[in-house]
Motif scaffolding. Structure first.
Motif, short mmCIF file in Angstrom:
data_model
loop_
_atom_site.label_atom_id
_atom_site.label_comp_id
_atom_site.label_asym_id
_atom_site.label_seq_id
_atom_site.Cartn_x
_atom_site.Cartn_y
_atom_site.Cartn_z
N ALA A 136 0.83 -1.21 0.00
CA ALA A 136 0.00 0.00 0.00
C ALA A 136 0.86 1.26 0.00
O ALA A 136 0.49 2.27 -0.62
CB ALA A 136 -0.94 -0.01 1.20
N LEU A 137 1.98 1.21 0.69
CA LEU A 137 2.88 2.37 0.76
C LEU A 137 3.81 2.46 -0.45
O LEU A 137 4.53 3.44 -0.59
CB LEU A 137 3.69 2.32 2.05
N GLY A 138 3.84 1.44 -1.27
CA GLY A 138 4.67 1.44 -2.46
C GLY A 138 6.16 1.33 -2.16
O GLY A 138 6.98 1.89 -2.88
N SER A 164 11.53 -9.41 7.61
CA SER A 164 10.32 -9.64 6.83
C SER A 164 10.13 -8.56 5.77
O SER A 164 9.79 -8.86 4.62
CB SER A 164 9.09 -9.66 7.74
N ALA A 165 10.31 -7.30 6.17
CA ALA A 165 10.12 -6.20 5.23
C ALA A 165 11.09 -6.30 4.05
O ALA A 165 10.70 -6.07 2.90
CB ALA A 165 10.27 -4.86 5.94
N ALA A 178 11.99 -7.53 -1.52
CA ALA A 178 12.88 -8.14 -2.51
C ALA A 178 12.12 -9.00 -3.50
O ALA A 178 12.54 -9.15 -4.66
CB ALA A 178 13.96 -8.97 -1.81
N PHE A 179 11.00 -9.57 -3.07
CA PHE A 179 10.24 -10.47 -3.95
C PHE A 179 9.02 -9.78 -4.56
O PHE A 179 8.21 -10.44 -5.21
CB PHE A 179 9.82 -11.73 -3.20
N VAL A 211 15.33 -1.59 -0.75
CA VAL A 211 15.77 -2.25 0.48
C VAL A 211 15.91 -1.22 1.60
O VAL A 211 15.52 -1.48 2.74
CB VAL A 211 17.09 -3.01 0.26
N ALA A 212 16.42 -0.04 1.29
CA ALA A 212 16.57 1.00 2.31
C ALA A 212 15.23 1.39 2.91
O ALA A 212 15.09 1.52 4.14
CB ALA A 212 17.26 2.23 1.72
N ASP A 213 14.22 1.55 2.06
CA ASP A 213 12.88 1.88 2.57
C ASP A 213 12.28 0.71 3.34
O ASP A 213 11.56 0.90 4.31
CB ASP A 213 11.95 2.31 1.43
N ALA A 214 12.57 -0.51 2.91
CA ALA A 214 12.09 -1.69 3.62
C ALA A 214 12.70 -1.76 5.01
O ALA A 214 12.01 -2.07 5.99
CB ALA A 214 12.40 -2.96 2.84
#
Length: 141
Positions: free
Chosen positions: A78-80, A133-134, A139-140, A84-87
């Motif tokens: 939902a947040l788009g 998890s994030a 990544a997938f 990886v940095a944002d995750a």
């Protein structure tokens, strides 16, 4: 927001769930097994007071991990979140702001003889699991 369900990375969700369960097993059974008992005011030989059904004891945490991972997958989509940095940032915000904070809040009651110790032992797992998890889900995606 819930229109993102068809776009979820189901592979990422499944892998993140498995990774979180594996991390939980390592964390709680190996890394903090003895201090965890101390935080609960128990010894290894002493069964927990008010013993609940083993199914609840064993499956309950797994169901909770599935729900937390699914919720993170929905929010990441939902947040788009695509990097990886944002995750990692998302995982830290959720891990610290929700999961670790709730761990301490839950521990602050008369049932926990050492609430600060309990929180300090549990919070790192929830933060690490949230970040892991994030990153996997992203990544997938």
């Amino acid at each position: 927001m819930f229109s993102v369900l068809p776009d979820l990375s189901w592979t990422g969700f499944a892998l993140a769930t498995v990774a979180s369960i594996a991390l939980a097993g390592l964390w709680f059974a190996v890394v903090i097994a003895k201090p965890y008992l101390v935080a609960l005011g128990r010894t290894a030989d002493e069964p927990p007071a008010g013993q609940v059904h083993p199914l609840v004891t064993n499956a309950g945490p797994l169901v909770c991990l599935v729900l937390v991972t699914f919720t993170s997958a929905v929010l990441l989509e939902a947040l788009g979140v695509t990097t990886v940095a944002d995750a990692v940032t998302f995982g830290l915000v959720v891990g610290v702001g929700y999961l670790a904070a709730m761990t301490f809040q839950i521990a602050i009651n008369p049932s926990f003889p050492r609430p600060l110790m309990y929180g300090l032992l549990n919070a790192p797992f929830f933060i690490a699991s949230s970040v892991l998890s994030a990153v996997i889900i992203t990544a997938f995606a």
